[in-house]
Design a protein around this motif. Structure first.
Motif, PDB file in Angstrom:
ATOM      1  N   LEU A  47       0.821  -1.208   0.000  1.00  0.00           N
ATOM      2  CA  LEU A  47       0.000   0.000   0.000  1.00  0.00           C
ATOM      3  C   LEU A  47       0.856   1.260   0.000  1.00  0.00           C
ATOM      4  CD1 LEU A  47      -2.819  -1.042   2.528  1.00  0.00           C
ATOM      5  CD2 LEU A  47      -3.048  -0.699   0.050  1.00  0.00           C
ATOM      6  N   LEU A  48       1.927   1.232   0.752  1.00  0.00           N
ATOM      7  CA  LEU A  48       2.786   2.404   0.840  1.00  0.00           C
ATOM      8  C   LEU A  48       3.463   2.735  -0.489  1.00  0.00           C
ATOM      9  CD1 LEU A  48       4.470   1.977   4.342  1.00  0.00           C
ATOM     10  CD2 LEU A  48       2.983   3.846   3.609  1.00  0.00           C
ATOM     11  N   ILE A  49       3.977   1.690  -1.172  1.00  0.00           N
ATOM     12  CA  ILE A  49       4.711   1.958  -2.420  1.00  0.00           C
ATOM     13  C   ILE A  49       3.783   2.329  -3.561  1.00  0.00           C
ATOM     14  CG2 ILE A  49       6.608   0.450  -1.739  1.00  0.00           C
ATOM     15  CD1 ILE A  49       5.517  -1.639  -3.701  1.00  0.00           C
ATOM     16  N   ASN A  50       2.482   2.106  -3.378  1.00  0.00           N
ATOM     17  CA  ASN A  50       1.519   2.480  -4.421  1.00  0.00           C
ATOM     18  C   ASN A  50       0.778   3.771  -4.080  1.00  0.00           C
ATOM     19  OD1 ASN A  50       1.210   0.271  -6.668  1.00  0.00           O
ATOM     20  ND2 ASN A  50       1.532  -0.843  -4.742  1.00  0.00           N
ATOM     21  N   THR A  51       1.244   4.509  -3.153  1.00  0.00           N
ATOM     22  CA  THR A  51       0.664   5.801  -2.817  1.00  0.00           C
ATOM     23  C   THR A  51       1.652   6.889  -3.187  1.00  0.00           C
ATOM     24  OG1 THR A  51       1.585   5.733  -0.582  1.00  0.00           O
ATOM     25  CG2 THR A  51      -0.643   4.828  -0.885  1.00  0.00           C
ATOM     26  N   PRO A  52       1.126   8.112  -3.486  1.00  0.00           N
ATOM     27  CA  PRO A  52       2.030   9.204  -3.872  1.00  0.00           C
ATOM     28  C   PRO A  52       2.895   9.705  -2.733  1.00  0.00           C
ATOM     29  CG  PRO A  52      -0.225  10.009  -3.661  1.00  0.00           C
ATOM     30  CD  PRO A  52      -0.289   8.510  -3.526  1.00  0.00           C
ATOM     31  N   TYR A  53       2.647   9.248  -1.540  1.00  0.00           N
ATOM     32  CA  TYR A  53       3.389   9.725  -0.380  1.00  0.00           C
ATOM     33  C   TYR A  53       4.675   8.938  -0.150  1.00  0.00           C
ATOM     34  CZ  TYR A  53      -1.245  11.661   0.298  1.00  0.00           C
ATOM     35  OH  TYR A  53      -2.427  12.286   0.110  1.00  0.00           O
ATOM     36  N   PHE A  54       4.859   7.887  -0.967  1.00  0.00           N
ATOM     37  CA  PHE A  54       6.043   7.058  -0.763  1.00  0.00           C
ATOM     38  C   PHE A  54       6.680   6.808  -2.122  1.00  0.00           C
ATOM     39  CE2 PHE A  54       8.295   3.023  -0.366  1.00  0.00           C
ATOM     40  CZ  PHE A  54       9.052   3.254   0.762  1.00  0.00           C
ATOM     41  N   GLU A  55       7.803   7.418  -2.438  1.00  0.00           N
ATOM     42  CA  GLU A  55       8.471   7.278  -3.731  1.00  0.00           C
ATOM     43  C   GLU A  55       9.891   6.768  -3.529  1.00  0.00           C
ATOM     44  OE1 GLU A  55       6.543  10.630  -6.667  1.00  0.00           O
ATOM     45  OE2 GLU A  55       8.372  11.103  -5.563  1.00  0.00           O
ATOM     46  N   THR A  56      10.242   5.824  -4.380  1.00  0.00           N
ATOM     47  CA  THR A  56      11.616   5.338  -4.373  1.00  0.00           C
ATOM     48  C   THR A  56      12.443   6.214  -5.310  1.00  0.00           C
ATOM     49  OG1 THR A  56      11.255   3.852  -6.236  1.00  0.00           O
ATOM     50  CG2 THR A  56      10.729   2.998  -4.049  1.00  0.00           C
ATOM     51  N   PRO A  57      13.731   6.185  -5.235  1.00  0.00           N
ATOM     52  CA  PRO A  57      14.572   6.945  -6.174  1.00  0.00           C
ATOM     53  C   PRO A  57      14.264   6.614  -7.640  1.00  0.00           C
ATOM     54  CG  PRO A  57      15.882   6.166  -4.336  1.00  0.00           C
ATOM     55  CD  PRO A  57      14.530   5.543  -4.183  1.00  0.00           C
ATOM     56  N   LYS A  58      13.963   5.358  -7.901  1.00  0.00           N
ATOM     57  CA  LYS A  58      13.629   4.960  -9.267  1.00  0.00           C
ATOM     58  C   LYS A  58      12.334   5.631  -9.711  1.00  0.00           C
ATOM     59  CE  LYS A  58      12.898   0.897 -12.202  1.00  0.00           C
ATOM     60  NZ  LYS A  58      12.817  -0.583 -12.239  1.00  0.00           N
ATOM     61  N   ASP A  59      11.338   5.688  -8.800  1.00  0.00           N
ATOM     62  CA  ASP A  59      10.079   6.338  -9.126  1.00  0.00           C
ATOM     63  C   ASP A  59      10.291   7.811  -9.438  1.00  0.00           C
ATOM     64  OD1 ASP A  59       8.642   4.016  -8.771  1.00  0.00           O
ATOM     65  OD2 ASP A  59       8.251   4.399  -6.647  1.00  0.00           O
ATOM     66  N   ARG A  60      11.102   8.465  -8.643  1.00  0.00           N
ATOM     67  CA  ARG A  60      11.356   9.886  -8.871  1.00  0.00           C
ATOM     68  C   ARG A  60      12.058  10.112 -10.204  1.00  0.00           C
ATOM     69  NH1 ARG A  60      12.255   9.749  -3.162  1.00  0.00           N
ATOM     70  NH2 ARG A  60      14.495   9.377  -3.444  1.00  0.00           N
ATOM     71  N   LEU A  61      12.976   9.213 -10.568  1.00  0.00           N
ATOM     72  CA  LEU A  61      13.675   9.309 -11.848  1.00  0.00           C
ATOM     73  C   LEU A  61      12.702   9.140 -13.011  1.00  0.00           C
ATOM     74  CD1 LEU A  61      16.299   9.542 -13.457  1.00  0.00           C
ATOM     75  CD2 LEU A  61      16.587   7.055 -13.209  1.00  0.00           C
ATOM     76  N   GLN A  62      11.821   8.135 -12.906  1.00  0.00           N
ATOM     77  CA  GLN A  62      10.824   7.916 -13.955  1.00  0.00           C
ATOM     78  C   GLN A  62       9.871   9.094 -14.071  1.00  0.00           C
ATOM     79  OE1 GLN A  62       9.057   4.150 -12.870  1.00  0.00           O
ATOM     80  NE2 GLN A  62      10.512   2.969 -14.118  1.00  0.00           N
ATOM     81  N   ALA A  63       9.489   9.674 -12.929  1.00  0.00           N
ATOM     82  CA  ALA A  63       8.578  10.820 -12.946  1.00  0.00           C
ATOM     83  C   ALA A  63       9.217  11.999 -13.675  1.00  0.00           C
ATOM     84  CB  ALA A  63       8.195  11.209 -11.521  1.00  0.00           C
ATOM     85  N   ARG A  64      10.513  12.228 -13.416  1.00  0.00           N
ATOM     86  CA  ARG A  64      11.210  13.318 -14.108  1.00  0.00           C
ATOM     87  C   ARG A  64      11.292  13.060 -15.612  1.00  0.00           C
ATOM     88  NH1 ARG A  64      14.693  13.291  -9.490  1.00  0.00           N
ATOM     89  NH2 ARG A  64      16.231  12.024 -10.627  1.00  0.00           N
ATOM     90  N   GLU A  65      11.549  11.805 -15.980  1.00  0.00           N
ATOM     91  CA  GLU A  65      11.623  11.461 -17.402  1.00  0.00           C
ATOM     92  C   GLU A  65      10.278  11.672 -18.091  1.00  0.00           C
ATOM     93  OE1 GLU A  65      13.051   7.483 -17.565  1.00  0.00           O
ATOM     94  OE2 GLU A  65      15.157   8.032 -17.263  1.00  0.00           O
ATOM     95  N   ILE A  66       9.188  11.313 -17.391  1.00  0.00           N
ATOM     96  CA  ILE A  66       7.845  11.499 -17.957  1.00  0.00           C
ATOM     97  C   ILE A  66       7.545  12.985 -18.155  1.00  0.00           C
ATOM     98  CG2 ILE A  66       5.376  11.272 -17.468  1.00  0.00           C
ATOM     99  CD1 ILE A  66       6.022   8.581 -16.140  1.00  0.00           C
ATOM    100  N   GLU A  67       7.875  13.805 -17.161  1.00  0.00           N
ATOM    101  CA  GLU A  67       7.657  15.246 -17.284  1.00  0.00           C
ATOM    102  C   GLU A  67       8.503  15.828 -18.414  1.00  0.00           C
ATOM    103  OE1 GLU A  67       5.394  17.111 -15.788  1.00  0.00           O
ATOM    104  OE2 GLU A  67       4.661  15.227 -14.918  1.00  0.00           O
ATOM    105  N   ASN A  68       9.731  15.324 -18.544  1.00  0.00           N
ATOM    106  CA  ASN A  68      10.604  15.782 -19.623  1.00  0.00           C
ATOM    107  C   ASN A  68      10.017  15.427 -20.986  1.00  0.00           C
ATOM    108  OD1 ASN A  68      12.984  16.871 -20.776  1.00  0.00           O
ATOM    109  ND2 ASN A  68      13.861  14.825 -20.955  1.00  0.00           N
TER     110      ASN A  68
END
Length: 326
Positions: A47-68
């Motif tokens: 539940l934690l890893i599927n909520t926006p309140y808990f991001e792994t470094p990989k998730d943050r990297l993917q999010a930046r790539e998507i925004e880019n």
């Protein structure tokens, strides 16, 4: 606090006895507790890893790539909007300038902007978080590619028309076959005239230019000499030039040929000399222009050699119903 002791009543001895828990059951309870705790912990982690309140470094990297990527798609769409404006400007000039000039039908807007019917070309792009953005951008790229392909073919056609136009303009009989300074007068024009021999009113299919015997006669347009002989009754020594595009010019009653059949000539080349051969009353050039086998008024084709004032003067003389010279 001491652990609570449980007793039971024994009916045989009529006395209370202490209950001693079994070791196996106690172990089972412990195992069940540990399994339950582990399962609860795993569920909490999922539940934690599927909520926006808990991001792994990989998730943050993917999010930046998507925004880019979204930013890049936005820039690409902006550039395509600019290309749309450029292509629309080219299409407008193509339809309203180039095609009008070359007397060619414009390409309908429905044909230029038509979509792609039939099968779904973008099925493999469906089912993703940003599918709509990717599909719309891909459609715009495909549409621009199609418009460019249509415009490229159109410009190829315009280039061909331009080359044909250049040849056409060179081929059309566009100058007076006898120079003004060599003329005695324009004796007769296109239309009904009195025949010099029978005095009967009949149709005169050309123009008569009165000039001295031996006056140079000029080819009125580029072409190939189709005939240079006296075999056509009434015309005397006759030259016929085939210009192409359905045009032919006739030069009759010549005293001398300067060209032969099959020879290529350019506008302004001397092809013969004025005479009075055949059915002729006096030295002159009888000149005809034919289009698709039909005689037409030659006065409409002198724009290449005379001024507006000279054209008006010749036109007045040519339209008078006087007597022809042949």
């Amino acid at each position: 606090m001491s652990k609570k002791v449980k007793y039971y009543y024994d009916t045989e001895s009529l006395a209370y006895k202490k209950i001693s828990p079994k070791k196996g059951r106690r172990l089972g309870y412990i195992t069940l507790f540990l399994v339950s705790a582990a399962l609860f912990g795993f569920l909490c982690f999922v539940l934690l890893i599927n909520t926006p309140y808990f991001e792994t470094p990989k998730d943050r990297l993917q999010a930046r790539e998507i925004e880019n990527l979204k930013l890049r798609y936005a820039i690409l769409n902006k550039k395509m909007s600019q290309l749309d404006e450029v292509i629309e400007s080219i299409e407008e000039r193509d339809n309203n300038l180039y095609r009008v000039y070359f007397n060619s039908s414009p390409i309908p807007n429905e044909q230029r902007k038509a979509g792609f019917g039939g099968i779904n070309r973008y099925k493999e792009l469906e089912g993703y978080n940003n599918s709509e953005l990717v599909i719309n951008t891909t459609k715009r790229v495909d549409m621009l590619s199609k418009q460019l392909a249509i415009q490229s073919k159109s410009l190829d056609e315009i280039l061909r028309l331009a080359k044909d136009k250049e040849k056409l303009l060179a081929a059309i009989p566009a100058i007076q076959p006898v120079k003004n300074e060599d003329l005695t007068r324009v004796a007769s024009g296109f239309g009904y005239r009195n025949d010099p021999f029978t005095k009967i009113r009949k149709f005169h299919y050309g123009m008569d230019f009165t000039a001295k015997t031996g006056t140079p006669i000029y080819a009125s347009g580029d072409g190939v000499v189709e005939r240079a002989d006296n075999s056509l009754s009434g015309y005397g020594n006759l030259i016929v030039i085939r210009h192409g595009y359905g045009y032919e010019s006739f030069y009759a009653h010549l005293s001398k040929f300067k060209v032969r059949a099959g020879q290529k000539v350019k506008r302004g080349d001397i092809i013969g000399l004025v005479g009075s051969t055949g059915r002729s009353e006096a030295p002159h050039l009888h000149y005809e222009v034919h289009k698709d086998g039909e005689p037409i008024n030659p006065i409409n084709f002198y724009y290449g050699s005379i001024s507006a004032q000279e054209y008006i003067a010749i036109s007045k003389i040519a339209n008078q119903e006087n007597q022809a010279l042949d």
